[in-house]
Design an enzyme around this catalytic site. Structure first.
Site, PDB file in Angstrom:
ATOM      1  N   ARG A 131      17.001   5.751  13.489  1.00 24.52           N
ATOM      2  CA  ARG A 131      17.047   6.209  12.100  1.00 24.52           C
ATOM      3  C   ARG A 131      17.837   5.219  11.240  1.00 24.52           C
ATOM      4  O   ARG A 131      18.803   4.599  11.710  1.00 24.52           O
ATOM      5  CB  ARG A 131      17.751   7.570  12.076  1.00 24.52           C
ATOM      6  CG  ARG A 131      17.781   8.295  10.747  1.00 24.52           C
ATOM      7  CD  ARG A 131      16.442   8.781  10.333  1.00 24.52           C
ATOM      8  NE  ARG A 131      16.504   9.816   9.309  1.00 24.52           N
ATOM      9  CZ  ARG A 131      15.437  10.186   8.605  1.00 24.52           C
ATOM     10  NH1 ARG A 131      14.253   9.625   8.811  1.00 24.52           N
ATOM     11  NH2 ARG A 131      15.529  11.136   7.698  1.00 24.52           N
ATOM     12  N   THR A 418       4.991   8.620   6.199  1.00 28.38           N
ATOM     13  CA  THR A 418       5.274   8.506   7.633  1.00 28.38           C
ATOM     14  C   THR A 418       4.017   8.336   8.495  1.00 28.38           C
ATOM     15  O   THR A 418       2.889   8.434   8.004  1.00 28.38           O
ATOM     16  CB  THR A 418       6.126   9.729   8.073  1.00 28.38           C
ATOM     17  OG1 THR A 418       7.191   9.906   7.158  1.00 28.38           O
ATOM     18  CG2 THR A 418       6.670   9.623   9.448  1.00 28.38           C
ATOM     19  N   GLU A 438       9.892   6.611   4.726  1.00 24.52           N
ATOM     20  CA  GLU A 438      10.137   7.804   3.902  1.00 24.52           C
ATOM     21  C   GLU A 438       9.001   8.013   2.908  1.00 24.52           C
ATOM     22  O   GLU A 438       7.915   8.327   3.302  1.00 24.52           O
ATOM     23  CB  GLU A 438      11.506   7.756   3.216  1.00 24.52           C
ATOM     24  CG  GLU A 438      12.181   9.109   3.090  1.00 24.52           C
ATOM     25  CD  GLU A 438      11.409  10.182   2.351  1.00 24.52           C
ATOM     26  OE1 GLU A 438      10.924  11.111   3.027  1.00 24.52           O
ATOM     27  OE2 GLU A 438      11.295  10.116   1.117  1.00 24.52           O
ATOM     28  N   GLU A 455      15.014   5.869   2.754  1.00 26.93           N
ATOM     29  CA  GLU A 455      15.401   6.993   3.631  1.00 26.93           C
ATOM     30  C   GLU A 455      16.642   7.738   3.152  1.00 26.93           C
ATOM     31  O   GLU A 455      16.836   8.909   3.484  1.00 26.93           O
ATOM     32  CB  GLU A 455      15.612   6.478   5.055  1.00 26.93           C
ATOM     33  CG  GLU A 455      15.183   7.451   6.120  1.00 26.93           C
ATOM     34  CD  GLU A 455      13.676   7.645   6.128  1.00 26.93           C
ATOM     35  OE1 GLU A 455      13.242   8.802   6.041  1.00 26.93           O
ATOM     36  OE2 GLU A 455      12.942   6.648   6.208  1.00 26.93           O
ATOM     37  N   GLY A 503       4.309  13.918   7.312  1.00 27.09           N
ATOM     38  CA  GLY A 503       4.134  15.075   6.406  1.00 27.09           C
ATOM     39  C   GLY A 503       5.416  15.640   5.836  1.00 27.09           C
ATOM     40  O   GLY A 503       5.439  16.805   5.442  1.00 27.09           O
ATOM     41  N   GLY A 504       6.515  14.844   5.775  1.00 31.79           N
ATOM     42  CA  GLY A 504       7.767  15.379   5.221  1.00 31.79           C
ATOM     43  C   GLY A 504       8.197  16.596   6.034  1.00 31.79           C
ATOM     44  O   GLY A 504       7.961  16.666   7.241  1.00 31.79           O
TER      45      GLY A 504
HETATM   46  N1  GLY Z   1      11.478  10.783   5.790  1.00 31.82           N
HETATM   47  C1  GLY Z   1      10.754  11.678   6.581  1.00 31.82           C
HETATM   48  C2  GLY Z   1      11.591  12.352   7.589  1.00 31.82           C
HETATM   49  O1  GLY Z   1      12.431  11.720   8.174  1.00 31.82           O
HETATM   50  O2  GLY Z   1      11.469  13.525   7.821  1.00 31.82           O
END
Ligand code: GLY
Length: 597
Positions: A131, A418, A438, A455, A503-504
């Site tokens: 991350r 994503t 992101e 992000e 998909g967020g």
């Molecule tokens: N930016 C998408 C996620 O990490 O959930």
């Protein structure tokens, strides 16, 4: 550099849009022209057949290995590695390198990712956290204005302020070091070659560019790449990316030190810090300090299965696990029943209530990680589902926790973007990796042939809620909470399903539904992926527009007490089911395929 397409538009359609139309196009043209198409796109017959299977709603089956991802060129790069004896980790490197070129709006060297690995030899599951991190100069209020008001989402996203230290290059290298056996440079070679010779811009990439025209043209380097000569790239344009080839070439030769230190790192930092109108805080020290973190997998029990994935800073495995765990002992056997969707919807609302309060980077804040997926706790939460209408009052629960701190509820905004990669290799290893920059096109900053992430906007813009601190606030070096849910489902100690999606925060609902559809309702992976989505994230009950689910459930769920919202639900699920053979599915809502042998 781009060259406007010189071949008929059906060739673009043939390989990048709809296999049904592609089949028709193949039928309509002379065989020589169809052969020429292969030469132009470089796609194999196997890839075209895989697309046709997807369009027909059928899974792809194989005996030895399989790879599923969001673009056929990337999948083919991975398939070549697997066919020549490479591991799933090797194949991932090739897939990710090509995705960063052909699907730059979704993931790449400038972003971050989470990876779940099942090791066939040891039977062990490992999760790697790649991350992005907040710069050391980050502060909790950096997404607020001088009056303490939260910035508008895109005011924060576009420019340097949202850029975290990228993790994807180091994750690729770390996974390869642990589990790879192919030559590192060879794995990057297909992407380098494609970047040098050019690839056909896909319809999805072209649409994404057209829909983001103003923001993409705020920065000269970004505008020049996506709008050569001032005109947006169109589907079928042949696009070269010499800068990307050069960056990958340096990583191939020197490893990712060439990315995290030296001229590339300096260029990244300069791009972030000099972003006009919205400069950021990233430094060369942030890049030099970046590391991949191995974390304990988070697993939840569901029926005969253990559903395993990425723990904090992702909320993915915890929230998917909570939803499934609450449904473990209730009757959701009938997908046509509105009551099944009441149960799934309210289990999701309860899980999202906990997510908003408790979940963040556990290296920075105390978190009841085990308590959130403990069977006793989920059984207790599940009792709340015993009514027959939508829950009126959904609040976070009290999972077992050794800590006394109280958190406020989160305020963070997430838009879908994503990409997801699922791979099983011929040795029986399985890899599930969700990868992102992101928002679509991330921060819109383009440097050295790739886009930089945004992000940091996955952190909460607010620091407190009714006087209580929020767990997911921005802090130096912290990793923003994610919804990414790369998942491997186990049965009797063996993997049976590898799955994930973009998909967020809807990722969580997409993955949970598809697991239920495959394992509980007996659909094959392709049917389970294609099945219309109904998703509840603790707000409206979203039903996928243009599907039979609208007629079947809109009125009924409204009657049960939900506020229903019919809308596009743009998942990008890629899954591989493992039994005597492998069965793969790719989301018909996107351009990817599953390919195996
Ligand atoms: N930016 C998408 C996620 O990490 O959930």
């Amino acid at each position: 550099m781009s060259i406007r397409v010189l071949f008929p538009s059906y060739l673009v359609t043939l390989f990048f849009l709809s296999p049904a139309i592609a089949q028709q196009a193949t039928d309509d043209v002379a065989p020589e022209e169809a052969t020429e198409t292969d030469a132009v796109t470089g796609l194999s017959e196997a890839a075209a057949a895989a697309m046709a299977a997807k369009e027909a709603g059928e899974p792809v089956t194989a005996q030895n290995w399989m790879v599923a991802a969001a673009n056929p060129l990337a999948v083919e790069a991975g398939a070549d590695v697997l066919a020549s004896g490479g591991t799933a980790a090797d194949a991932m490197v090739a897939v990710q390198a090509v995705l960063g070129l052909v699907e730059p709006q979704s993931s790449g060297l400038g972003g971050g990712a989470f990876l779940v690995w099942y090791d066939a030899e040891s039977g062990a599951m490992t999760t790697l956290d790649g991350r992005e991190t907040a710069p050391l100069a980050a502060t909790p209020t950096m997404f607020q204005d001088e009056n303490g008001e939260r910035l508008g989402f895109f005011d924060a996203v576009v420019g340097g302020l949202s850029v975290g230290t990228p993790g994807t290059p180091k994750l690729m290298e770390d996974a390869h070091r642990r589990w790879g056996q192919s030559n590192w440079a060879d794995l990057l070679a297909p992407a380098i070659q494609l970047a040098e010779t050019g690839f056909a811009v896909s319809p999805r990439m072209a649409d994404s560019i057209a829909n983001d025209s103003e923001r993409l043209q705020r920065f000269p380097a970004t505008a020049e790449y996506f709008f050569p000569g001032g005109t947006a790239l169109a589907a079928g344009d042949i696009l070269q990316n010499e800068a990307y080839a050069d960056t990958l070439g340096q990583i191939a030769e020197h490893g990712t030190d060439a990315f995290y230190t030296g001229p590339i790192a300096e260029d990244i930092v300069a791009t972030v810090r000099n972003a006009e109108g919205n400069p950021g805080r990233l430094s060369t020290l942030d890049l030099a300090l970046y590391n991949i973190i191995e974390r304990d997998p988070v697993c939840a029990n569901y029926k005969a299965y253990e559903v395993c994935g990425m723990g904090p800073p992702s909320s993915g495995a915890l929230t998917v696990g909570q939803i499934l765990g609450m449904l473990d002992n209730v009757d959701i056997s009938d997908p046509a029943s509105p009551d099944t969707w009441r149960l799934i919807g309210d289990a999701s609302r309860l899980a999202f209530a906990d997510r908003g309060r408790y979940m963040a980077d556990s290296d920075y804040v105390p978190m009841p990680t085990e308590g959130l997926v403990a069977s006793e706790y989920l059984a207790e939460r599940s009792e709340l589902l015993s009514g027959d209408t939508a829950l009126e009052d959904v609040v976070p629960g009290n999972p077992e926790w050794s800590h006394a701190r109280l958190w406020g509820d989160d305020v963070s905004i997430e838009f879908p973007s994503t990409s997801h990669i699922s791979i099983v290799d011929s040795y029986g290893n399985a890899l599930s990796m969700t990868t992102t920059i992101e928002n679509g096109f991330g921060s819109r900053l383009f440097v050295r042939g790739f886009l930089l992430n945004n992000e940091l906007t996955d952190f909460s813009f607010a620091t407190h809620d009714e006087g209580l601190p929020i767990a997911n606030i921005i802090e130096p070096g912290k990793r923003p909470r994610s919804s990414m849910s790369p998942t491997i489902v186990m049965e009797d100690g063996e993997p049976v399903l590898v799955i994930g999606s973009p998909g967020g925060s809807r990722i969580i609902g997409y993955v949970a539904k598809t697991i239920i559809a495959h394992l509980e309702w007996g659909m094959d992976v392709q049917q389970a992926i294609a099945m219309p989505h109904l998703v509840n994230r603790f707000g409206t009950y979203d039903i996928e527009e243009g599907t039979g689910a609208v007629a079947d459930f809109e009125a009924q769920l409204t009657e049960l007490g939900y506020e229903v919202n019919v809308r596009g639900l743009n998942s990008g699920l890629h899954a591989i089911s493992i039994s005597d053979d492998l069965s793969g599915g790719a989301d018909p809502r996107r351009e990817g395929i599953a390919l195996g042998e």
